[in-house]
Motif scaffolding. Structure first.
Motif, short mmCIF file in Angstrom:
data_model
loop_
_atom_site.label_atom_id
_atom_site.label_comp_id
_atom_site.label_asym_id
_atom_site.label_seq_id
_atom_site.Cartn_x
_atom_site.Cartn_y
_atom_site.Cartn_z
N GLY A 56 0.80 -1.22 0.00
CA GLY A 56 0.00 0.00 0.00
C GLY A 56 0.84 1.27 0.00
N THR A 57 2.10 1.14 0.42
CA THR A 57 2.99 2.30 0.45
C THR A 57 3.35 2.74 -0.97
N VAL A 58 3.35 4.03 -1.20
CA VAL A 58 3.86 4.60 -2.44
C VAL A 58 4.96 5.59 -2.07
N ARG A 59 6.14 5.38 -2.58
CA ARG A 59 7.27 6.29 -2.34
C ARG A 59 7.59 6.99 -3.66
N GLY A 60 7.44 8.28 -3.71
CA GLY A 60 7.69 9.03 -4.93
C GLY A 60 6.51 9.93 -5.23
N LEU A 61 6.66 10.63 -6.33
CA LEU A 61 7.70 10.60 -7.35
C LEU A 61 8.84 11.53 -6.95
N HIS A 62 10.07 11.04 -7.04
CA HIS A 62 11.22 11.79 -6.56
C HIS A 62 12.29 11.92 -7.64
N ALA A 63 12.98 13.06 -7.62
CA ALA A 63 14.16 13.31 -8.44
C ALA A 63 15.02 14.30 -7.67
N VAL A 64 16.14 14.67 -8.27
CA VAL A 64 17.06 15.63 -7.65
C VAL A 64 17.44 16.66 -8.70
N ALA A 65 17.44 17.95 -8.30
CA ALA A 65 17.79 19.02 -9.23
C ALA A 65 19.20 18.82 -9.77
N LEU A 66 19.41 19.22 -11.01
CA LEU A 66 20.72 19.06 -11.63
C LEU A 66 21.82 19.73 -10.82
N PRO A 67 23.00 19.11 -10.73
CA PRO A 67 23.48 17.98 -11.56
C PRO A 67 22.80 16.65 -11.29
N GLY A 68 21.86 16.60 -10.38
CA GLY A 68 20.98 15.45 -10.27
C GLY A 68 21.56 14.25 -9.56
N GLN A 69 20.77 13.18 -9.62
CA GLN A 69 21.18 11.93 -8.99
C GLN A 69 20.66 10.77 -9.83
N ALA A 70 21.58 9.98 -10.37
CA ALA A 70 21.21 8.75 -11.05
C ALA A 70 21.00 7.67 -10.00
N ARG A 71 20.11 6.73 -10.30
CA ARG A 71 19.80 5.66 -9.33
C ARG A 71 19.78 4.31 -10.02
N TYR A 72 20.22 3.31 -9.27
CA TYR A 72 20.28 1.93 -9.76
C TYR A 72 19.51 1.10 -8.74
N TRP A 156 -0.37 2.31 -10.22
CA TRP A 156 -0.07 1.84 -8.88
C TRP A 156 -0.92 0.62 -8.53
N PRO A 157 -0.43 -0.25 -7.65
CA PRO A 157 -1.22 -1.42 -7.26
C PRO A 157 -2.57 -1.02 -6.67
N THR A 158 -3.56 -1.83 -6.91
CA THR A 158 -4.91 -1.58 -6.40
C THR A 158 -5.26 -2.63 -5.34
N GLY A 159 -6.37 -2.42 -4.67
CA GLY A 159 -6.85 -3.37 -3.68
C GLY A 159 -6.47 -3.02 -2.26
N HIS A 160 -5.62 -1.99 -2.08
CA HIS A 160 -5.22 -1.55 -0.75
C HIS A 160 -5.21 -0.03 -0.73
#
Length: 208
Positions: A56-72, A156-160
């Protein structure tokens, strides 16, 4: 390890080769040589984050101002949906999204370049995400877009009942974030990507 581009420039799905045996299994979660060959430059790892979330948790939507942050992104326990949204003004896919499932079963990873936003939500009772970041946390550079923005219509997932942090609840829609001047431009991001590749090529020539 197979790294394939997704429908948004700068987003890639990573499918590692898994070696199971009677003891368990082995895989490379991240390979700098494979990453560099696919993306055109190595990934600097400045921080590694771990996030555990209940269904049920939703984390986001997130980004970082430039020069930014790439994520893996990886999922080490359970399963989750990770949704990448193109929030780079002027991009040919601005406002569009791609969604992938990351799980402890498929062991897939998701790479998203600087300037892209994303969020994730568990597909199991609990999910643990572990992700590499190209820069350390900078609260002043955080960019947030409301994950339930009806114009984005994200799957997003439904049902919760969906559970958001207070900051995510208060986040602007994509249109509001653009109007407020919070978002990077696609041209700025492309220049950054080109600079990263050029820097890598120059260093490779220097040591050759």
């Amino acid at each position: 390890m197979h790294i394939e581009p997704l429908g948004i420039d700068g987003a890639y799905l990573v499918k590692p080769k898994i070696f199971p045996d009677d003891r368990g299994l082995f895989l490379e979660t991240f390979s700098q040589p494979a990453f560099t060959e696919a993306i055109g430059h190595p990934m600097t790892v400045a921080q590694v984050n771990c996030s555990s979330s209940r269904r049920g948790t939703v984390r986001g939507l997130h980004a970082v101002a430039l020069p930014g942050q790439a994520r893996y992104m990886t999922c080490q326990r359970g399963a989750l949906i990770d949704i990448v949204v193109d929030t780079r003004i002027g991009s040919p896919t601005y406002g569009e999204h791609v969604a992938v499932e990351l799980s402890a079963d498929n062991r897939h990873a998701l790479y998203l370049a600087e300037g892209l936003s994303h969020g994730f939500s568990p597909l199991a009772d609990e999910a643990t995400a572990v992700y590499l970041c190209s820069s350390t946390y900078s609260p002043g550079g955080a960019i947030q877009v409301h994950p339930l923005d009806p114009a984005l219509d994200l799957p997003w997932p439904t049902g919760h009942e969906l559970v958001l942090s207070d900051k995510d609840k208060a986040a602007p829609t994509l249109a509001e974030a653009e109007k407020q001047g919070l978002l990077p431009t696609y041209a700025e991001c492309v220049r950054l990507y080109e600079d990263l590749r050029a820097g890598h090529n120059a260093e490779r020539e220097r040591v050759a």
